[in-house]
Design an enzyme around this catalytic site. Structure first.
Site, short mmCIF file in Angstrom:
data_model
loop_
_atom_site.label_atom_id
_atom_site.label_comp_id
_atom_site.label_asym_id
_atom_site.label_seq_id
_atom_site.Cartn_x
_atom_site.Cartn_y
_atom_site.Cartn_z
N ARG A 107 -0.99 -12.75 4.59
CA ARG A 107 -0.51 -13.06 3.25
C ARG A 107 1.01 -13.21 3.22
O ARG A 107 1.56 -13.98 2.45
CB ARG A 107 -0.96 -11.97 2.28
CG ARG A 107 -2.47 -11.90 2.10
CD ARG A 107 -2.87 -10.76 1.16
NE ARG A 107 -4.31 -10.69 0.96
CZ ARG A 107 -5.12 -9.91 1.65
NH1 ARG A 107 -4.63 -9.14 2.60
NH2 ARG A 107 -6.41 -9.89 1.40
N ASP A 167 -9.18 -4.54 -3.43
CA ASP A 167 -9.29 -3.69 -2.23
C ASP A 167 -10.03 -2.40 -2.57
O ASP A 167 -10.88 -1.94 -1.79
CB ASP A 167 -7.88 -3.33 -1.72
CG ASP A 167 -7.01 -4.54 -1.46
OD1 ASP A 167 -6.60 -4.74 -0.32
OD2 ASP A 167 -6.73 -5.26 -2.43
N ARG A 170 -13.68 -3.13 -2.87
CA ARG A 170 -14.28 -3.27 -1.54
C ARG A 170 -14.49 -1.90 -0.90
O ARG A 170 -15.53 -1.64 -0.27
CB ARG A 170 -13.38 -4.13 -0.66
CG ARG A 170 -13.38 -5.61 -1.02
CD ARG A 170 -12.26 -6.37 -0.32
NE ARG A 170 -12.39 -7.81 -0.52
CZ ARG A 170 -11.40 -8.68 -0.43
NH1 ARG A 170 -10.16 -8.24 -0.15
NH2 ARG A 170 -11.60 -9.98 -0.62
N HIS A 194 -1.24 -5.17 -1.23
CA HIS A 194 -2.53 -5.86 -1.12
C HIS A 194 -2.48 -6.62 0.20
O HIS A 194 -2.08 -7.77 0.27
CB HIS A 194 -2.73 -6.82 -2.29
CG HIS A 194 -3.94 -7.71 -2.14
ND1 HIS A 194 -5.20 -7.22 -1.96
CD2 HIS A 194 -4.06 -9.07 -2.15
CE1 HIS A 194 -6.06 -8.23 -1.87
NE2 HIS A 194 -5.39 -9.36 -1.96
#
Length: 333
Positions: A107, A167, A170, A194
């Site tokens: 990212r 997150d 998850r 993140h």
């Protein structure tokens, strides 16, 4: 003529209100943007959505596709334009536009490309909706939330990143798979970036108030024979895995953003892990945005939950802040 038919059918009493008061703008009609728009509409979070993108044909096609399903959802108004004037009066502006994360790309590699894109987006949104709340979804989300804050001139409570809300979801899902109980009954938080330097708060992981660390003191460590620490590794790798297999992520982030939008628009006071300005929190002195549990409502972020973190968790959080700060130093704003 249509006008004559309408006049014959309806007797005018008063002019209608033209806006619902809960208007949401979604910038970017790629897979993520449309998953956000679809989730918000179908979950009755907002009845008015404006879509903005630079690709005129795709934009109009996505708008029409949503409009054609309006008989199957509660009353909704969907509009779209390449002109940011369409966003005027938005209560919440969700930004998903940007260069897509490629397979194998972190990212953080995306940062400068998307910063340049934001220079053409954020000032326009604030121009037409000066009282809006900005919700940034584009990656790397923590740095781009910082960029949006700087470009917008808005107070920090009204610039929010989608952060580690997904997150954490998850994480809870993976817990539920191991324990064979509902995801909603598994409680655990991922904070920080993140991304690759995110921090699992193992000290607070619990089911029905029972902390798993009290049952298994080694949980979350390399020494744990049950290897619970692998869950965090799976959380970090899951987006890369989904991208490898289907080319992008969309549905989970769409549902995550819809939950955040619901908390904001309906002033629920729900606590979510979102990216916020963390200077001074947990003794962080860097000028960065990272995810912490935050109370969300109509005024954006109203409170940050002061978690009781272990020394190890604090050390990892500070490392996450350092990673963000180092990248930001090299940004051309």
């Amino acid at each position: 003529m249509t006008g004559d038919t309408k006049m014959a059918l309806l007797s005018h009493v008063a002019d209608p209100v033209t806006s619902s008061g809960n208007k949401v703008t979604v910038v970017g009609v790629g897979q993520v943007g449309m998953a956000c728009a679809f989730s918000i509409l179908t979950q009755n979070v907002s009845s008015e959505i404006a879509l903005v993108d630079c690709m005129a044909d795709k934009l109009q096609g996505e708008m029409m596709d949503l409009q054609h399903g309006s008989a199957f959802v509660k009353m909704s108004k969907v509009s779209a334009s390449t002109d940011y004037a369409i966003t005027a009066g938005s209560k919440l502006c969700i930004v998903t536009a940007g260069a897509r994360q490629r397979e194998g790309e972190t990212r953080l590699d995306l940062v400068q490309r998307n910063t340049d894109i934001f220079k053409g987006i954020i000032p326009q949104l604030v121009k037409y909706s000066p009282n809006c709340i900005l919700l940034i979804v584009s990656n790397p989300v923590d740095i781009l939330t910082y960029v949006a804050w700087k470009l917008s001139g808005l107070p920090k409570n009204r610039v929010i990143g989608s952060g580690t809300n997904l997150d954490s979801s998850r994480f809870r899902f993976l817990m539920s798979q191991r324990l064979h109980i509902a995801t909603s009954s598994c409680h655990g938080w991922i904070i920080g970036e993140h991304g690759d330097s995110s921090v699992p708060v193992w000290s607070g992981v619990n089911v029905a108030g029972v902390r798993l660390r009290e049952l298994n003191p080694l949980i979350g460590t390399e020494e744990d024979p049950e290897k619970w620490h692998e869950l965090h590794h799976q959380v970090v790798q899951s987006a890369y895995e989904v991208i490898r297999m289907k080319g992008y992520t969309s549905w989970a982030i769409g549902l995550s953003v819809s939950a955040l939008a619901n908390a904001i628009l309906k002033n629920t006071g729900n606590v979510h892990a979102v990216s916020t300005h963390v200077t001074g929190v947990h003794n962080i002195d860097s000028d960065v945005f990272l995810s912490l549990p935050c109370v969300l409502g109509e005024n954006g972020i109203t409170e940050v939950v002061k978690q009781q973190l272990t020394e190890g968790e604090l050390e990892k959080l500070h490392k996450s802040a350092s990673v963000m700060h180092t990248v930001q130093e090299n940004l051309t704003m």
